[in-house]
Design a protein around this motif. Sequence first.
Motif, PDB file in Angstrom:
ATOM      1  N   VAL A 231      52.786 -30.085  46.630  1.00 29.99           N
ATOM      2  CA  VAL A 231      52.403 -28.786  46.088  1.00 29.99           C
ATOM      3  C   VAL A 231      50.888 -28.656  46.116  1.00 29.99           C
ATOM      4  O   VAL A 231      50.162 -29.656  46.080  1.00 29.99           O
TER       5      VAL A 231
ATOM      6  N   LEU B 120      45.197 -27.861  39.932  1.00 29.49           N
ATOM      7  CA  LEU B 120      46.492 -28.085  39.294  1.00 29.49           C
ATOM      8  C   LEU B 120      46.303 -28.501  37.838  1.00 29.49           C
ATOM      9  O   LEU B 120      45.339 -29.203  37.496  1.00 29.49           O
TER      10      LEU B 120
ATOM     11  N   LEU C 234      51.969 -30.730  35.408  1.00 33.78           N
ATOM     12  CA  LEU C 234      52.713 -31.189  36.575  1.00 33.78           C
ATOM     13  C   LEU C 234      53.425 -32.509  36.290  1.00 33.78           C
ATOM     14  O   LEU C 234      54.563 -32.724  36.728  1.00 33.78           O
ATOM     15  N   ARG C 235      52.777 -33.386  35.538  1.00 35.15           N
ATOM     16  CA  ARG C 235      53.426 -34.654  35.177  1.00 35.15           C
ATOM     17  C   ARG C 235      54.646 -34.405  34.298  1.00 35.15           C
ATOM     18  O   ARG C 235      55.685 -35.058  34.453  1.00 35.15           O
TER      19      ARG C 235
ATOM     20  N   TRP D 267      56.467 -31.648  34.322  1.00 36.22           N
ATOM     21  CA  TRP D 267      57.468 -31.054  35.218  1.00 36.22           C
ATOM     22  C   TRP D 267      58.151 -32.152  36.045  1.00 36.22           C
ATOM     23  O   TRP D 267      59.384 -32.157  36.180  1.00 36.22           O
ATOM     24  N   SER D 268      57.353 -33.065  36.588  1.00 38.60           N
ATOM     25  CA  SER D 268      57.891 -34.140  37.413  1.00 38.60           C
ATOM     26  C   SER D 268      58.833 -35.033  36.609  1.00 38.60           C
ATOM     27  O   SER D 268      59.885 -35.451  37.101  1.00 38.60           O
TER      28      SER D 268
ATOM     29  N   THR E 250      62.142 -32.901  36.003  1.00 39.49           N
ATOM     30  CA  THR E 250      62.954 -32.527  37.160  1.00 39.49           C
ATOM     31  C   THR E 250      63.140 -33.641  38.174  1.00 39.49           C
ATOM     32  O   THR E 250      63.949 -33.508  39.089  1.00 39.49           O
TER      33      THR E 250
ATOM     34  N   VAL F 205      57.755 -33.410  41.993  1.00 41.69           N
ATOM     35  CA  VAL F 205      56.824 -32.273  41.941  1.00 41.69           C
ATOM     36  C   VAL F 205      57.377 -31.033  42.639  1.00 41.69           C
ATOM     37  O   VAL F 205      56.855 -29.936  42.464  1.00 41.69           O
ATOM     38  N   ARG F 206      58.398 -31.209  43.429  1.00 42.53           N
ATOM     39  CA  ARG F 206      58.955 -30.087  44.183  1.00 42.53           C
ATOM     40  C   ARG F 206      59.380 -28.951  43.251  1.00 42.53           C
ATOM     41  O   ARG F 206      60.012 -29.171  42.215  1.00 42.53           O
TER      42      ARG F 206
ATOM     43  N   TYR G 161      57.402 -26.977  41.524  1.00 37.22           N
ATOM     44  CA  TYR G 161      56.505 -26.708  40.393  1.00 37.22           C
ATOM     45  C   TYR G 161      56.041 -25.254  40.456  1.00 37.22           C
ATOM     46  O   TYR G 161      55.450 -24.826  41.455  1.00 37.22           O
TER      47      TYR G 161
ATOM     48  N   GLU H 184      53.693 -23.467  39.155  1.00 43.15           N
ATOM     49  CA  GLU H 184      52.282 -23.098  39.125  1.00 43.15           C
ATOM     50  C   GLU H 184      51.545 -23.515  40.393  1.00 43.15           C
ATOM     51  O   GLU H 184      50.314 -23.618  40.399  1.00 43.15           O
TER      52      GLU H 184
END
Length: 427
Positions: free
Chosen positions: A260, A266, A271-272, A274-275, A278, A281-282, A284, A286
């Motif tokens: 991303v 970022l 992001l961490r 989210w990762s 889920t 990182v796919r 994400y 934002e």
Amino acid sequence: MRTLTVPSTTPATTAPVSPGRQALDSALFQLDQAADRLDLDDSLRAVLATPRRSLTVSVPVRREDGRMDVVQGFRVQHNITRGPAKGGIRFHPGTDVHEVTALAMGMTWKCALAGIPYGGAQGGVSVDPASLSARELERVTRRYVNEVLPIVGPERDVPAPEVGTDRRTMAWIMDTYSVNAGYPVPGVMADGSAACGGAPERAEATSRGVRFATLRAMRGSPGGRTVAVQGFGKVGAPAARHLADAGALVVAVSDSTGAVVNRSGLDVDGLRAWSKETGGVRGYPEADPLSHDDLLELDVDVLVPAALEGAITEENAPRIRAGLIVEGASCPTTPGADRILADAGVTVVPDILANAGGVIVSYLEWLQEAQARSWSAREVDARLRGLVENAFDTVAEVSAECGITLRQAAHVIGVGRVAEAHRSRGL
């Protein structure tokens, strides 16, 4: 140049060359280059190129449905002339004895370059941990430890977490070893878990070392410098956060699920999260999606390859636009790519310097245990920073004096110190 083996990025036959074999060829190539500059004789070259011990074992694992699978495990001790062996254990389906040998060799030079009294080792099990349940993973770990038990121990060889392994894996290793010994032996592994006797500072030590090496290479404030991180995992994710905290702008990251990018920067913590939720990182929301290849070729100031070996090759090196590459992973750049990057004026901070933070803090952890004392996290961080910066400055000085790259200078120093240890011991 006299060579013990002739590495090539292009196989002589049509048979595919494994990534592990390519990594070993690269490691031997770096050794040969350093040996030429140090004018080492053929006998000493052969000693330095050959692992002290190399063990391949079969690791049976009983699956939850009753099936019995057998996977291969490895432990290689490359050199123990300067002290007991130290090195990671990785669980990855592509792991083979060539890869493990290359990583063990790199650890030898890494310890010597950092000035700490360890030799190099590496272990691995050829298995995908994501395909195993927690109980299956525990069985694999404990059986692997039992198989390599004769050559590991606090004064012989100390494993550490690496790709596919973590604190939980290290706890199982410590418990299995302790059961065989008949008493608790927390020093059998390097671990960030305080519950198992380790220093909490160890968990992100490699990433903090990447930060210190990057800031030293920048020679000033990182404010506004753009960064792309390949491998948003155990090393890459904390490294991205540390660099963002220092003022850099992390604009792109990738992991096994995808990549991303957000040119405005970022939200690394977001992001961490989210990762973790889920599994990668796919998607994400934002950021925009990006291919893995495009991430490596982004127009950024700094590229941090922090995934597996062989990411930067002769094929993609001409398209890399980052002016500074800091190797968070081990062996991420092939020799052919190295030459292309050097000709293009790209500065590469090599793996044996950039990702030495983990083994440095393991050494500091050992010092605390030996002295029966405890340092604060701030003290550990200051000592880590001092050792990384001192090693960087020494490498930069040799590079400038000899007109060679940082990688070549780092290997000249590391190989030279191990060679001198052999001579002084009469080996």
